[in-house]
Design a protein around this motif. Structure first.
Motif, mmCIF file in Angstrom:
data_model
loop_
_atom_site.group_PDB
_atom_site.id
_atom_site.type_symbol
_atom_site.label_atom_id
_atom_site.label_comp_id
_atom_site.label_asym_id
_atom_site.label_seq_id
_atom_site.Cartn_x
_atom_site.Cartn_y
_atom_site.Cartn_z
ATOM 1 N N LEU A 196 11.520 3.050 -8.422
ATOM 2 C CA LEU A 196 12.819 2.374 -8.475
ATOM 3 C C LEU A 196 13.941 3.281 -7.968
ATOM 4 C CD1 LEU A 196 14.469 -0.108 -9.364
ATOM 5 C CD2 LEU A 196 14.673 0.954 -11.613
ATOM 6 N N LEU A 197 13.929 4.541 -8.359
ATOM 7 C CA LEU A 197 14.955 5.467 -7.874
ATOM 8 C C LEU A 197 14.842 5.687 -6.371
ATOM 9 C CD1 LEU A 197 15.003 8.098 -10.756
ATOM 10 C CD2 LEU A 197 16.717 6.373 -10.237
ATOM 11 N N LEU A 198 13.620 5.741 -5.863
ATOM 12 C CA LEU A 198 13.452 5.848 -4.406
ATOM 13 C C LEU A 198 14.021 4.623 -3.701
ATOM 14 C CD1 LEU A 198 9.921 7.411 -3.798
ATOM 15 C CD2 LEU A 198 12.130 8.320 -3.080
ATOM 16 N N SER A 199 13.823 3.445 -4.287
ATOM 17 C CA SER A 199 14.370 2.228 -3.680
ATOM 18 C C SER A 199 15.900 2.233 -3.724
ATOM 19 C CB SER A 199 13.823 0.995 -4.381
ATOM 20 O OG SER A 199 14.320 0.875 -5.692
ATOM 21 N N LEU A 239 5.426 -1.937 1.559
ATOM 22 C CA LEU A 239 4.035 -1.497 1.432
ATOM 23 C C LEU A 239 3.958 -0.064 0.908
ATOM 24 C CD1 LEU A 239 1.058 -2.129 1.855
ATOM 25 C CD2 LEU A 239 1.284 -1.334 4.214
ATOM 26 N N ILE A 240 4.855 0.810 1.397
ATOM 27 C CA ILE A 240 4.842 2.211 0.948
ATOM 28 C C ILE A 240 5.197 2.304 -0.526
ATOM 29 C CG2 ILE A 240 5.938 4.467 1.257
ATOM 30 C CD1 ILE A 240 6.352 3.791 4.164
ATOM 31 N N LEU A 241 6.249 1.589 -0.942
ATOM 32 C CA LEU A 241 6.711 1.697 -2.321
ATOM 33 C C LEU A 241 5.715 1.084 -3.307
ATOM 34 C CD1 LEU A 241 10.520 0.946 -1.854
ATOM 35 C CD2 LEU A 241 9.391 3.150 -2.103
ATOM 36 N N VAL A 242 5.145 -0.058 -2.953
ATOM 37 C CA VAL A 242 4.164 -0.687 -3.848
ATOM 38 C C VAL A 242 2.903 0.169 -3.942
ATOM 39 C CG1 VAL A 242 2.695 -2.715 -4.185
ATOM 40 C CG2 VAL A 242 5.061 -3.004 -3.477
ATOM 41 N N SER A 243 2.465 0.730 -2.814
ATOM 42 C CA SER A 243 1.295 1.607 -2.840
ATOM 43 C C SER A 243 1.559 2.852 -3.685
ATOM 44 C CB SER A 243 0.914 2.019 -1.420
ATOM 45 O OG SER A 243 0.612 0.894 -0.626
ATOM 46 N N LEU A 244 2.771 3.398 -3.577
ATOM 47 C CA LEU A 244 3.126 4.576 -4.379
ATOM 48 C C LEU A 244 3.150 4.235 -5.861
ATOM 49 C CD1 LEU A 244 4.112 7.528 -4.449
ATOM 50 C CD2 LEU A 244 6.447 6.646 -4.229
ATOM 51 N N MET A 245 3.669 3.049 -6.194
ATOM 52 C CA MET A 245 3.693 2.615 -7.587
ATOM 53 C C MET A 245 2.277 2.493 -8.150
ATOM 54 S SD MET A 245 5.138 1.370 -10.331
ATOM 55 C CE MET A 245 4.694 0.290 -11.700
ATOM 56 N N LEU A 246 1.378 1.878 -7.404
ATOM 57 C CA LEU A 246 -0.003 1.716 -7.875
ATOM 58 C C LEU A 246 -0.709 3.066 -7.976
ATOM 59 C CD1 LEU A 246 -1.042 -1.462 -5.842
ATOM 60 C CD2 LEU A 246 -0.402 -1.329 -8.253
ATOM 61 N N LEU A 247 -0.429 3.981 -7.037
ATOM 62 C CA LEU A 247 -1.039 5.306 -7.081
ATOM 63 C C LEU A 247 -0.592 6.071 -8.321
ATOM 64 C CD1 LEU A 247 -2.585 7.735 -5.812
ATOM 65 C CD2 LEU A 247 -0.448 8.294 -4.628
ATOM 66 N N LEU A 248 0.726 6.119 -8.547
ATOM 67 C CA LEU A 248 1.240 6.863 -9.693
ATOM 68 C C LEU A 248 0.774 6.252 -11.012
ATOM 69 C CD1 LEU A 248 4.912 7.596 -8.545
ATOM 70 C CD2 LEU A 248 3.013 9.200 -8.689
#
Length: 227
Positions: free
Chosen positions: A217-220, A71-80
């Motif tokens: 992706l790098l965060l993942s 949820l955090i990573l997908v939300s960050l992707m949509l925000l950026l």
């Protein structure tokens, strides 16, 4: 003249209100309204399809404990992605061209992955500092190098996103200024330059999406090392 090129990185205001506030309202119109129907409209189906496939691809290399970060990573992707694309609209401001904002996003998330690894598997996390089979003479130097590379990761995340977006915006500003200057003197050259500007704008749209994806992706990948 040189300072005017960088004025685009200052938030424009109207009657004392930053225009980025109105720009951030725009994505809310893309959200599908709540209905009592079982099947949503095409826009909602497209959003669900994108979120599902992106989450599936992002979580594929991670272990099961890492799926809590979806949820955090997908939300960050949509925000950026939203902020990067909104910055291409006229009279708007791109917050991700500011290094302070990008570091503010990268540093806490990177630190969370490191602390998670230190808590759950400290041996493996510290093992990344010294690969197996390293000669004894190289151990001190290698530990220093790996420690520096670990702490430079959030800086690399922030600088990469800032540099790519800043370079693209400056190039668009330079070419658009050249079009305005050449139009009264050499209309043909100005039209050709305007076509190049249109292609560059399409490229910048792709860069805005790709850089958001690369950031997440790098965060993942950092998370994968610590779960």
């Amino acid at each position: 003249m040189n300072l005017s090129f960088f004025d685009q990185f200052a938030s424009p205001t109207l009657l004392g209100v930053p225009l980025i506030v109105f720009s951030l309202i725009l994505p809310t119109f893309l959200l599908a309204p709540q209905t009592k129907l079982w099947v949503g409209n095409r826009m909602q189906s497209l959003q669900l399809w994108f979120s599902h496939n992106f989450t599936k691809q992002l979580m594929l290399p991670l272990n099961k404990p890492g799926h809590k970060w979806s949820l955090i990573l997908v939300s960050l992707m949509l925000l950026l992605m939203s902020v990067n694309l909104l910055g291409l609209l006229p009279y708007t401001f791109t917050p991700t061209t500011q290094l302070s904002m990008n570091l503010g996003l990268a540093t806490p998330l990177w630190l969370a992955t490191v602390l998670l690894g230190m808590r759950n598997q400290p041996t493996n996390s510290l093992g990344h500092m010294l690969p197996e089979g390293t000669p004894a003479l190289l151990i001190p130097a290698l530990i220093v190098i790996e420690t520096i590379s670990l702490f430079i990761r959030p800086l690399a995340l922030g600088v990469r996103l800032t540099a790519n977006l800043t370079a693209g915006h400056l190039l668009i500003q330079l070419i658009s200024t050249a079009v305005l200057v050449l139009l009264p003197m050499m209309p043909t050259v100005a039209i050709i330059t305007a076509m190049v500007l249109f292609l560059l704008t399409l490229l910048e749209i792709a860069v805005a999406v790709i850089q958001a994806y690369v950031f997440v992706l790098l965060l993942s990948l950092y998370l994968q090392e610590n779960v």
